[in-house]
Every structure is written in C-alpha cells, then in structure tokens.
Scaffold this active site. Structure first.
Site, PDB file in Angstrom:
ATOM      1  N   ASP A 209     -50.343  -0.040 -46.832  1.00 14.77           N
ATOM      2  CA  ASP A 209     -51.216  -1.048 -46.258  1.00 14.77           C
ATOM      3  C   ASP A 209     -52.387  -1.250 -47.221  1.00 14.77           C
ATOM      4  O   ASP A 209     -53.042  -0.272 -47.627  1.00 14.77           O
ATOM      5  CB  ASP A 209     -51.721  -0.593 -44.881  1.00 14.77           C
ATOM      6  CG  ASP A 209     -52.462  -1.708 -44.156  1.00 14.77           C
ATOM      7  OD1 ASP A 209     -51.805  -2.450 -43.412  1.00 14.77           O
ATOM      8  OD2 ASP A 209     -53.695  -1.819 -44.346  1.00 14.77           O
TER       9      ASP A 209
ATOM     10  N   ASN B 249     -59.804 -11.886 -48.386  1.00 15.76           N
ATOM     11  CA  ASN B 249     -59.697 -13.241 -47.824  1.00 15.76           C
ATOM     12  C   ASN B 249     -61.077 -13.844 -47.557  1.00 15.76           C
ATOM     13  O   ASN B 249     -61.305 -15.030 -47.822  1.00 15.76           O
ATOM     14  CB  ASN B 249     -58.896 -13.202 -46.519  1.00 15.76           C
ATOM     15  CG  ASN B 249     -57.401 -13.086 -46.764  1.00 15.76           C
ATOM     16  OD1 ASN B 249     -56.894 -13.562 -47.783  1.00 15.76           O
ATOM     17  ND2 ASN B 249     -56.692 -12.452 -45.848  1.00 15.76           N
TER      18      ASN B 249
ATOM     19  N   HIS C  91     -58.116 -17.480 -48.659  1.00 18.68           N
ATOM     20  CA  HIS C  91     -56.716 -17.108 -48.377  1.00 18.68           C
ATOM     21  C   HIS C  91     -55.779 -17.335 -49.561  1.00 18.68           C
ATOM     22  O   HIS C  91     -54.828 -16.561 -49.725  1.00 18.68           O
ATOM     23  CB  HIS C  91     -56.220 -17.861 -47.144  1.00 18.68           C
ATOM     24  CG  HIS C  91     -56.827 -17.345 -45.868  1.00 18.68           C
ATOM     25  ND1 HIS C  91     -56.387 -16.207 -45.239  1.00 18.68           N
ATOM     26  CD2 HIS C  91     -57.855 -17.811 -45.111  1.00 18.68           C
ATOM     27  CE1 HIS C  91     -57.103 -15.986 -44.146  1.00 18.68           C
ATOM     28  NE2 HIS C  91     -58.010 -16.954 -44.045  1.00 18.68           N
TER      29      HIS C  91
ATOM     30  N   ASP D  18     -53.153 -14.579 -50.813  1.00 20.63           N
ATOM     31  CA  ASP D  18     -51.712 -14.790 -51.045  1.00 20.63           C
ATOM     32  C   ASP D  18     -51.319 -14.321 -52.434  1.00 20.63           C
ATOM     33  O   ASP D  18     -50.247 -13.721 -52.628  1.00 20.63           O
ATOM     34  CB  ASP D  18     -51.367 -16.270 -50.874  1.00 20.63           C
ATOM     35  CG  ASP D  18     -51.477 -16.719 -49.416  1.00 20.63           C
ATOM     36  OD1 ASP D  18     -51.539 -15.847 -48.527  1.00 20.63           O
ATOM     37  OD2 ASP D  18     -51.506 -17.946 -49.179  1.00 20.63           O
TER      38      ASP D  18
ATOM     39  N   GLU E  65     -50.780  -7.514 -44.478  1.00 19.56           N
ATOM     40  CA  GLU E  65     -50.904  -6.789 -45.743  1.00 19.56           C
ATOM     41  C   GLU E  65     -50.111  -5.490 -45.732  1.00 19.56           C
ATOM     42  O   GLU E  65     -50.349  -4.594 -46.538  1.00 19.56           O
ATOM     43  CB  GLU E  65     -52.380  -6.498 -46.045  1.00 19.56           C
ATOM     44  CG  GLU E  65     -53.056  -5.537 -45.089  1.00 19.56           C
ATOM     45  CD  GLU E  65     -53.670  -6.217 -43.870  1.00 19.56           C
ATOM     46  OE1 GLU E  65     -54.601  -5.647 -43.294  1.00 19.56           O
ATOM     47  OE2 GLU E  65     -53.217  -7.328 -43.512  1.00 19.56           O
TER      48      GLU E  65
END
Length: 369
Positions: A247, A255, A260, A264, A290
């Site tokens: 994680d 973000n 965002h 990505d 994530e």
C-alpha cells in the site's frame, strides 16, 4: 474479385475435368465400335470418323486442363491461374462448333453448341465484358464453319439464327452467375471483416474485464480467481506460496499536492516497477486505490520477504518525474505464506497479509512485515 473467381474456376476444373474426360472416352469408344462395321467413303462414315477425332481431341484438352488446374491450385493469383478458365471455355466452345458442323451431315440440330454455351456460362465464372467477346468470337467461328457441311439454305439460316440465341443465352447466364458470385463474395468479405472486428472487440472486452484499466495489471476479481487456481496447483505439487500486499504511503497527499493525474502517473509507475521486479511466473494485481497485491508461487516466506524488500528499495529509490519536479514514492508491505501441509486458502492468506500490512503502517510505514 478476379482472384476469387480464378480459384473457384480452378477448383471446378479439377472436379469437372475428369468427368468430361470420361464422357469423351465413352463417345470415342462408341464411335470406334460404329466405325468397325461401317463402309468407308459415305457421309455417315465421315461423320463417325470426324466425331471420333473431335471427342479424342476434346478429351485430351480436358485432361490437360485438369492437370493444369491441379498444378495451379495454390497459384490462382497469377496470370496462368486466371487464364486457364478462359482457355477451357474457348476450348469447349471450339469443340462444340466442330461437333455441330460434323452433325450437319446427319442431322440439322445444333444442340451441342447450345449445351456448350450454357455449360460455359454455368461452370466458369467470367467477367461480363470479356465473356461477351468470347461468345462473339465463338459465333464468328460458328457462322462460317456450319456452312461447310449444311448446304440447305433454310436449315443453314435457322441454325445460324439459333446459334445467335445460344450465344446470347450463354452470355446472359454467365452475367447472372457472375453478378451472383460477386454479390456473395462481397457479402462474405463483409462478414469476415465484421467477424474479425467482433473478435478484436471481444478480446478487448475480455482484457478490460480481466485487467485494471489504469495500470494494465490484473484486476481484483481476476487476481483472486487466478490465485485460487494457483494455490490448488501448489497443494497438488507440494510447494509453498506467498502473498504480499503493498500500500503506497501518503498517497492522498500526492493527489492533494499535485493532482489526480500525478497520482495516476505514480500508480502506473508502481505497476511497472512491480511487474519488472517479480518473476514471469508471479502474478501482480491492483486491488483498488493505491493497494497492490503479488502472488509468489513456489516461494517460501523468507524468499518472499527478500523480494518484497527488493521492491521496497526500488520504489524508494525511483521517484516519479512529474512536470518540473520528482515525486517520491514509498510503500508498506504485508506478507503471508502457506505450505501444502497448512492448506490455507486465498481468503485466509489475504487476511493475514492485510494484518501484516496494518502493522507495517503502525510501525512507521516504508517497511516489510
């Protein structure tokens, strides 16, 4: 279209050629027997002898066309493959003219010429305009030749007019069948194109249903399905299996800080790094957000821990370039393993790995537990 017609013509010549050879051989045998008991010199004798020679020649021509079609069955796109159908059509019409001319010694009918005209139109696909030229040429030969043996003006005129009708009927049949052939061929091409496009779309749909759209990794459902199959195989073979969860640390901050699109880019970077770090036999998936998961077949917990540490160091040492800056990435890892004797299923392993991941987060992140 011309190539498809040539392929069909060659195929039909391979099928019909032997039949024509046999029919002509029967005619030759019949006329040979008749000649043995006939006095030489009269019109009937000349008729029998002439038909014997014509049918012999026609049979040899059919045999040659059959052999040529067999040799060219894989080369129908070349000129020889295209021209053989035309040669066969011209040969049939020429022999029919000769037979009708000889028949005038004993009968005024021109049935063989009519049969030949219709047979060529039916059996051989010819383009309409060249086919018209072929039938015109056949009639230009038919017109004078029939006059060599038919001397009754009324019968000669009738046969010549009937010859025009035979050529027109043959050409009309040829045009109709050519149009039908081209229509079917075009429809078949469209169906093949549509089928190919449908297969591509089906494969793309399967890919979308099995893969994560952003990273290209296996999605959650596919990963779970493959993992359960792999665990069953490992139990049969008696090998250990390890699962590791990772994680990303403080991903929400990425973000919030860079947006965002940057997030990505980080996810794609992690997916690429994970895929290139593990073995080709390992499975890598994205569970969502994530969180990523890796299945390591035939791997003990110690070996899995070493690989997880290797991946952790690679992530820590490879920040993601973004616009004028570089975004640092770290991840927390949780491991769980099973042996054939323990026979733990995927859900159990996932739960244990998730607990280990929670401990890694509690102990300060960017570590393997």
């Amino acid at each position: 279209m011309e190539d498809e017609a040539s392929a069909t013509n060659l195929q039909r010549l391979r099928w019909l050629g032997p039949l024509v050879v046999v029919l002509n051989a029967l005619h030759v045998l019949v006329f040979l027997v008749l000649l043995l008991g006939s006095p030489a010199g009269d019109a009937a004798y000349r008729w029998k002898l002439g038909l014997l020679l014509v049918h012999t020649t026609m049979g040899l021509g059919a045999l040659a066309c059959t052999w040529g079609a067999q040799q060219l069955r894989h080369r129908h796109r070349g000129l020889p493959g295209r021209w053989l159908g035309w040669v066969a059509a011209a040969w049939i019409l020429a022999c029919a003219v000769a037979i009708v001319s000889l028949d005038q010694w004993v009968t005024p009918n021109i049935s063989p010429f009519l049969i030949a005209c219709l047979g060529v139109g039916l059996a051989i696909y010819l383009r309409p305009l060249p086919a018209a030229g072929l039938y015109v040429a056949a009639y230009l030969v038919f017109y004078p030749v029939i006059g060599w043996t038919q001397h009754t003006p009324e019968l000669l005129l009738s046969n010549r007019l009937n010859g025009i009708t035979a050529c027109m009927m043959g050409w009309a049949l040829s045009v109709l069948l050519w149009r039908k052939f081209t229509t079917i061929a075009l429809q078949r091409r469209q169906l093949e194109k549509a089928h190919t496009e449908l297969q591509h779309k089906q494969k793309e749909l399967e890919r979308l249903t099995r893969q994560d759209g952003l990273t290209g990794l296996f999605n959650r459902n596919t990963f779970v399905e493959l993992s359960r199959s792999e665990l069953k195989r490992a139990q049969r073979q008696g090998s250990a299996t390890t699962i590791l969860l990772l994680d990303l640390d403080h991903f929400k901050r990425i973000n919030d800080t860079w947006g965002h699109p940057a997030g990505d880019a980080v996810l794609r970077h992690v997916a690429t790094l994970a895929s290139t770090t593990v073995r080709s036999t390992d499975l890598v998936g994205r569970l969502g957000g994530e969180e990523f998961i890796v299945l390591l077949p035939n791997t003990s917990v110690e070996a899995g821990r070493k690989l997880a540490e290797k991946l952790r160091l690679r992530l820590e040492g490879s920040p993601v370039p973004w616009e004028a800056t570089r975004i640092g990435v770290t991840a927390s890892f949780g491991l769980a393993s099973t042996t054939p004797e323990e026979k733990r299923d995927f859900d159990t392993l996932y739960t244990e790995a998730d607990k280990a991941l929670y401990l890694a987060k509690q102990r300060g992140r960017n570590r393997v537990v």
